[in-house]
Each structure stands twice: as structure tokens, then as C-alpha cells.
Scaffold this motif. Structure first.
Motif, PDB file in Angstrom:
ATOM      1  N   TYR A  96       0.818  -1.216   0.000  1.00 26.12           N
ATOM      2  CA  TYR A  96       0.000   0.000   0.000  1.00 26.12           C
ATOM      3  C   TYR A  96       0.850   1.264   0.000  1.00 26.12           C
ATOM      4  O   TYR A  96       2.031   1.265   0.363  1.00 26.12           O
ATOM      5  CB  TYR A  96      -0.942   0.027   1.229  1.00 26.12           C
ATOM      6  CG  TYR A  96      -0.255  -0.332   2.521  1.00 26.12           C
ATOM      7  CD1 TYR A  96       0.473   0.599   3.235  1.00 26.12           C
ATOM      8  CD2 TYR A  96      -0.293  -1.632   3.013  1.00 26.12           C
ATOM      9  CE1 TYR A  96       1.115   0.269   4.409  1.00 26.12           C
ATOM     10  CE2 TYR A  96       0.350  -1.985   4.182  1.00 26.12           C
ATOM     11  CZ  TYR A  96       1.039  -1.031   4.878  1.00 26.12           C
ATOM     12  OH  TYR A  96       1.700  -1.367   6.033  1.00 26.12           O
ATOM     13  N   ALA A  98       0.035   5.809   0.329  1.00 29.99           N
ATOM     14  CA  ALA A  98      -0.815   7.001   0.229  1.00 29.99           C
ATOM     15  C   ALA A  98      -0.207   7.896  -0.843  1.00 29.99           C
ATOM     16  O   ALA A  98       0.960   7.727  -1.218  1.00 29.99           O
ATOM     17  CB  ALA A  98      -0.825   7.733   1.567  1.00 29.99           C
ATOM     18  N   GLY A 104      -1.731  11.518   5.682  1.00 29.84           N
ATOM     19  CA  GLY A 104      -1.778  12.055   7.043  1.00 29.84           C
ATOM     20  C   GLY A 104      -3.113  12.649   7.421  1.00 29.84           C
ATOM     21  O   GLY A 104      -3.203  13.464   8.337  1.00 29.84           O
ATOM     22  N   SER A 109      -6.225   5.008   6.759  1.00 31.83           N
ATOM     23  CA  SER A 109      -6.729   4.193   7.883  1.00 31.83           C
ATOM     24  C   SER A 109      -8.162   3.761   7.597  1.00 31.83           C
ATOM     25  O   SER A 109      -8.519   2.595   7.793  1.00 31.83           O
ATOM     26  CB  SER A 109      -6.676   4.993   9.186  1.00 31.83           C
ATOM     27  OG  SER A 109      -5.333   5.256   9.528  1.00 31.83           O
ATOM     28  N   ASN A 136      10.060   1.945   9.146  1.00 31.89           N
ATOM     29  CA  ASN A 136       8.919   2.519   8.427  1.00 31.89           C
ATOM     30  C   ASN A 136       7.779   2.701   9.432  1.00 31.89           C
ATOM     31  O   ASN A 136       6.813   1.936   9.483  1.00 31.89           O
ATOM     32  CB  ASN A 136       8.508   1.624   7.258  1.00 31.89           C
ATOM     33  CG  ASN A 136       7.506   2.315   6.345  1.00 31.89           C
ATOM     34  OD1 ASN A 136       6.956   3.368   6.699  1.00 31.89           O
ATOM     35  ND2 ASN A 136       7.256   1.744   5.190  1.00 31.89           N
ATOM     36  N   ARG A 141       2.435   2.065  12.141  1.00 35.02           N
ATOM     37  CA  ARG A 141       1.317   2.694  12.873  1.00 35.02           C
ATOM     38  C   ARG A 141      -0.016   2.392  12.180  1.00 35.02           C
ATOM     39  O   ARG A 141      -1.018   2.139  12.837  1.00 35.02           O
ATOM     40  CB  ARG A 141       1.518   4.212  12.965  1.00 35.02           C
ATOM     41  CG  ARG A 141       2.473   4.637  14.062  1.00 35.02           C
ATOM     42  CD  ARG A 141       2.316   6.119  14.395  1.00 35.02           C
ATOM     43  NE  ARG A 141       2.534   6.994  13.255  1.00 35.02           N
ATOM     44  CZ  ARG A 141       3.707   7.479  12.868  1.00 35.02           C
ATOM     45  NH1 ARG A 141       4.792   7.164  13.545  1.00 35.02           N
ATOM     46  NH2 ARG A 141       3.804   8.285  11.821  1.00 35.02           N
TER      47      ARG A 141
HETATM   48  C1  COA Z   1       2.165   4.162   5.315  1.00 35.94           C
HETATM   49  C2  COA Z   1       1.261   5.195   4.657  1.00 35.94           C
HETATM   50  C3  COA Z   1       0.432   4.506   3.577  1.00 35.94           C
HETATM   51  C4  COA Z   1       0.319   5.760   5.723  1.00 35.94           C
HETATM   52  O1  COA Z   1      -0.511   6.710   5.091  1.00 35.94           O
HETATM   53  P1  COA Z   1      -1.157   7.923   5.897  1.00 35.94           P
HETATM   54  O2  COA Z   1      -1.681   8.893   4.914  1.00 35.94           O
HETATM   55  O3  COA Z   1      -0.222   8.417   6.929  1.00 35.94           O
HETATM   56  O4  COA Z   1      -2.349   7.185   6.634  1.00 35.94           O
HETATM   57  P2  COA Z   1      -3.676   7.897   7.143  1.00 35.94           P
HETATM   58  O5  COA Z   1      -4.383   8.550   6.016  1.00 35.94           O
HETATM   59  O6  COA Z   1      -4.475   6.854   7.818  1.00 35.94           O
HETATM   60  O7  COA Z   1      -3.163   8.984   8.130  1.00 35.94           O
HETATM   61  C5  COA Z   1      -2.784   8.581   9.411  1.00 35.94           C
HETATM   62  C6  COA Z   1      -2.262   9.773  10.173  1.00 35.94           C
HETATM   63  O8  COA Z   1      -3.122  10.884   9.975  1.00 35.94           O
HETATM   64  C7  COA Z   1      -3.540  11.393  11.243  1.00 35.94           C
HETATM   65  N1  COA Z   1      -4.884  11.925  11.054  1.00 35.94           N
HETATM   66  C8  COA Z   1      -5.123  13.218  10.771  1.00 35.94           C
HETATM   67  N2  COA Z   1      -6.442  13.398  10.664  1.00 35.94           N
HETATM   68  C9  COA Z   1      -7.039  12.215  10.863  1.00 35.94           C
HETATM   69  C10 COA Z   1      -8.387  11.783  10.885  1.00 35.94           C
HETATM   70  N3  COA Z   1      -9.405  12.626  10.652  1.00 35.94           N
HETATM   71  N4  COA Z   1      -8.654  10.478  11.111  1.00 35.94           N
HETATM   72  C11 COA Z   1      -7.652   9.616  11.364  1.00 35.94           C
HETATM   73  N5  COA Z   1      -6.344   9.982  11.366  1.00 35.94           N
HETATM   74  C12 COA Z   1      -6.035  11.273  11.113  1.00 35.94           C
HETATM   75  C13 COA Z   1      -3.425  10.206  12.182  1.00 35.94           C
HETATM   76  O9  COA Z   1      -3.260  10.628  13.497  1.00 35.94           O
HETATM   77  C14 COA Z   1      -2.221   9.487  11.659  1.00 35.94           C
HETATM   78  O10 COA Z   1      -1.037  10.059  12.123  1.00 35.94           O
HETATM   79  P3  COA Z   1       0.146   9.116  12.670  1.00 35.94           P
HETATM   80  O11 COA Z   1       0.566   8.215  11.550  1.00 35.94           O
HETATM   81  O12 COA Z   1       1.190  10.109  13.055  1.00 35.94           O
HETATM   82  O13 COA Z   1      -0.391   8.312  13.809  1.00 35.94           O
HETATM   83  C15 COA Z   1       2.072   6.376   4.054  1.00 35.94           C
HETATM   84  O14 COA Z   1       2.893   6.925   5.049  1.00 35.94           O
HETATM   85  C16 COA Z   1       2.923   5.979   2.871  1.00 35.94           C
HETATM   86  O15 COA Z   1       2.452   5.961   1.729  1.00 35.94           O
HETATM   87  N6  COA Z   1       4.227   5.667   3.126  1.00 35.94           N
HETATM   88  C17 COA Z   1       5.156   5.342   2.056  1.00 35.94           C
HETATM   89  C18 COA Z   1       4.850   4.034   1.384  1.00 35.94           C
HETATM   90  C19 COA Z   1       4.940   2.859   2.335  1.00 35.94           C
HETATM   91  O16 COA Z   1       5.700   2.876   3.277  1.00 35.94           O
HETATM   92  N7  COA Z   1       4.144   1.808   2.057  1.00 35.94           N
HETATM   93  C20 COA Z   1       4.088   0.623   2.897  1.00 35.94           C
HETATM   94  C21 COA Z   1       5.261  -0.267   2.681  1.00 35.94           C
HETATM   95  S1  COA Z   1       5.219  -1.598   3.892  1.00 35.94           S
END
Ligand code: COA
Length: 185
Positions: A96, A98, A104, A109, A136, A141
Motif C-alpha cells: 500500500y 498514500a 496524514g 486508515s 517505516n 502505525r
Molecule cells: C504508510 C502510509 C500509507 C500511511 O498513510 P497515511 O496517509 O499516513 O495514513 P492515514 O491517512 O491513515 O493517516 C494517518 C495519520 O493521519 C492522522 N490523522 C489526521 N487526521 C485524521 C483523521 N481525521 N482520522 C484519522 N487519522 C487522522 C493520524 O493521526 C495518523 O497520524 P500518525 O501516523 O502520526 O499516527 C504512508 O505513510 C505511505 O504511503 N508511506 C510510504 C509508502 C509505504 O511505506 N508503504 C508501505 C510499505 S510496507
């Protein structure tokens, strides 16, 4: 142009399968998200690479899913169920990412919760793995929030970014998921 129906919808996110015509939007978002994705993954950034990617996803042992903003249909990210093994396993492995424009905000989620509903429901799976490189933290998380449990450590598990990388093995079974849905964390 209307897209195929969503497979599942939440308050802000929805999931649907990839289509060929998603290529321009997907690859533009992937180009804008290089910093976010590096060094963890590298989704296709060109039309040609997207066509190959789609062909690799269009097999029975993979289910490629886009996470979209429900209100607008914009693509926020993707969650693919890879390596689906049937019979006594009924398992799959998640991949996966984003896109930077939506990261963020909780959309992944919510999208992951919808993918779990789809995977343990209509797809009929019993177990999902997420293999995550140490360090990572955003990825760990994400799956921890969804109820995955850290099962172990797999040295030199996957070839990523030019080398065999160690991974943590996170997993969730249908029973754990059902218990979590009944009593949300
Ligand atoms: C891992 C990844 C997919 C997570 O995506 P993301 O956008 O952070 O995920 P979310 O949309 O669920 O956001 C979660 C964060 O938003 C915050 N947030 C803000 N508003 C929010 C809301 N209304 N509801 C829930 N969370 C919210 C959460 O607190 C959380 O922060 P945290 O991670 O510091 O705890 C992303 O970081 C990514 O693409 N990373 C690079 C690729 C990767 O590593 N892929 C996986 C390989 S194993």
C-alpha cells in the motif's frame, strides 16, 4: 466519466478496483509522491509502467484496490492484496501507499478498514499479512491501528530498492478482525 461502483464506503473514504483509465491520475500522483514513498516503494510513474502494473494486478491471486475520497472520487492511495493463496491458507499480503496530496488525514486508515471488510467478507480470506521494514514507522502505525499483531522478524525477506531487506511480519486473522469490529479499539 463515471467510475466503477465502490466496493465499500466509509464516512470519508471508499475503495474500488483499478481501471486502465486511472493511469493519468495515478501516475501524476505517484510522481508527486516520490519523497513520501522513498525508500519504501516505487509505484508506476509513467503510462507504460502503469500498464505493466495493471497487467500484473489483473490475475486471480491479486486484488488491486484504490482508496478514494468518497465525496469527490479523487484517488488518495492504493492498497493491494497480493499473493492470495486459497485452500487451507486463504491468505494474502498487503502492499500500500498514500499519495502526498492526501497523506496524514486518516484516509488510508479508513481505506484499510474498508479493505479488511472486503478481504474478510466477499474475498473470503482468513489472514492478511503486512511485511514492513524496520524504521517505516508510518506503515507500522497504520496496520497497528487496524488491529494487526507483530508476529516476527524476517531477515532478507524482500528485494526492495536494490537490496534484500529485513521485514517485520504483521498479521491479522479474520477472528481478530471480527473481535475488533465487535469491540472497536
Ligand atoms: C504508510 C502510509 C500509507 C500511511 O498513510 P497515511 O496517509 O499516513 O495514513 P492515514 O491517512 O491513515 O493517516 C494517518 C495519520 O493521519 C492522522 N490523522 C489526521 N487526521 C485524521 C483523521 N481525521 N482520522 C484519522 N487519522 C487522522 C493520524 O493521526 C495518523 O497520524 P500518525 O501516523 O502520526 O499516527 C504512508 O505513510 C505511505 O504511503 N508511506 C510510504 C509508502 C509505504 O511505506 N508503504 C508501505 C510499505 S510496507
Amino acid at each position: 466519466m463515471a467510475h466503477p461502483p465502490f466496493l465499500a464506503q466509509g464516512a470519508r473514504a471508499a475503495i474500488r478496483r483499478f481501471e486502465r483509465r486511472d493511469g493519468a491520475e495515478f501516475t501524476a500522483l505517484a510522481r508527486m509522491s516520490r519523497d513520501l514513498h522513498h525508500p519504501w516503494l516505487s509505484p508506476p510513474t509513467t503510462d507504460e509502467a502503469f500498464a505493466d502494473y495493471l497487467a500484473r494486478l489483473s490475475v486471480p491471486d491479486r486484488e488491486g484496490l484504490l482508496v478514494c475520497v468518497r465525496a469527490t472520487g479523487a484517488i488518495a492511495g492504493f492498497i493491494n492484496v497480493n499473493n492470495i493463496v486459497r485452500n487451507a491458507f486463504q491468505s494474502g499480503a498487503l502492499g500500500y501507499g498514500a499519495f502526498a496530496s492526501s497523506a496524514g488525514r486518516g484516509l488510508m486508515s479508513e481505506g484499510l478498514a474498508l479493505v479488511l471488510r472486503h478481504a474478510f467478507g466477499p474475498l473470503g480470506l482468513h489472514r492478511l499479512e503486512a511485511n514492513i521494514q524496520p524504521g517505516n514507522e508510518a506503515s507500522a502505525r497504520l496496520v497497528k491501528r487496524a488491529g494487526f499483531r507483530l508476529e516476527g522478524y524476517s531477515p532478507a525477506f524482500l528485494y526492495v530498492n536494490g537490496a534484500w531487506r529485513d521485514h517485520e511480519r504483521w498479521a491479522l486473522t479474520g477472528e481478530m478482525w471480527e473481535a475488533g469490529v465487535a469491540a472497536p479499539r
